[in-house]
Design a protein around this motif. Sequence first.
Motif: not given
Length: 325
Positions: A41-44, A113-114, A118-120, A134-143
């Motif tokens: 999991v990569l966090l931005a 997950a950004g 980070g979501g932007m 290299r991306t399986a899925a993404a989560l955009l939080v408060s963006t």
Amino acid sequence: MSPVPPADCVLPAPVEELRIRSADGTLLNVQVYGRPDAPTVLLAHGWTCSIAFWAPVLHRLASDHRVVAYDQRGHGGSEIPREAAAYSTRALADDLEAVLLATVPAGERALLAGHSMGGMTIMAAGDRPEVAARTAAALLVSTGAADLVAELRVAPDAVRHPGLRRFLHQRILRSRLPLGPVNGVSRALLKYATMGPGSPADRVEATARIVHACPTRVRAHWADVLGVLDVRAGLAVLAAPTAVIVGTDDRLTPPVLANRIVAALPDPQGLLLLPGVGHMAPVERPAEVAAEIRRLATAYLTPATGPEADPGSGPKAAAERSTVA
């Protein structure tokens, strides 16, 4: 006396620390947590924050995930570029691509997950082939993808004139004033602008310490970028299955922006609406944010072990999910 931040707001010890050079030479501080052999999991993080912002979520994921987190340029332990031109959505996408290439081997994928900026970042990199691979899925939080100033809700409701509200929001967003020390007044202002009314004092304190640590000129440079931000082109081609989280009381990126993102996503995987939560969802409600990351990781990173696998945890179930209050 200042409140003591909760234990889960203190970062665990990383298993690896890296310095990764981005396309323009900027050095990025990258830390790896958890199990090296587990799904990645990569966090931005967002504007004015750092890796430390993700600590409450990291604690909930590290037991069974490999978690890669990095400081956005100018933040935390990453290098501070001197030129204003080094602050841009292209630079955000360059940095994400550099971190992914260095930490996720070719042929493997991670869940991205950004939060906020980070979501932007994830949306800005939506058209990058190496990122997509290299991306399986993404989560955009408060963006949000665009129109941030127009949709801000920081100005008091008594200010009704649209032009005046926009002017005040531009001045707030682009303020060059130093934040100064964390005290009772600054905590109250930060809570009002960025967190839900029910946020405990210790979580407000933890957030304030992170935000106040951001250098004033870095905050100002990124504010200029956010004031005119438009990453809708990248959002439109963000091919990975993507879910969205927003708090009902988010004044900086309110639910209207989350709804627009979901409507524009090529492969939307649901909108999680958190009642009473402000802009800082990973600190305010880390259990729910971590659970959403885990849901996506189970569906898209961890293969089912056999015919007995729970049918409710796969991609089809995720696609049928909508708003959860």
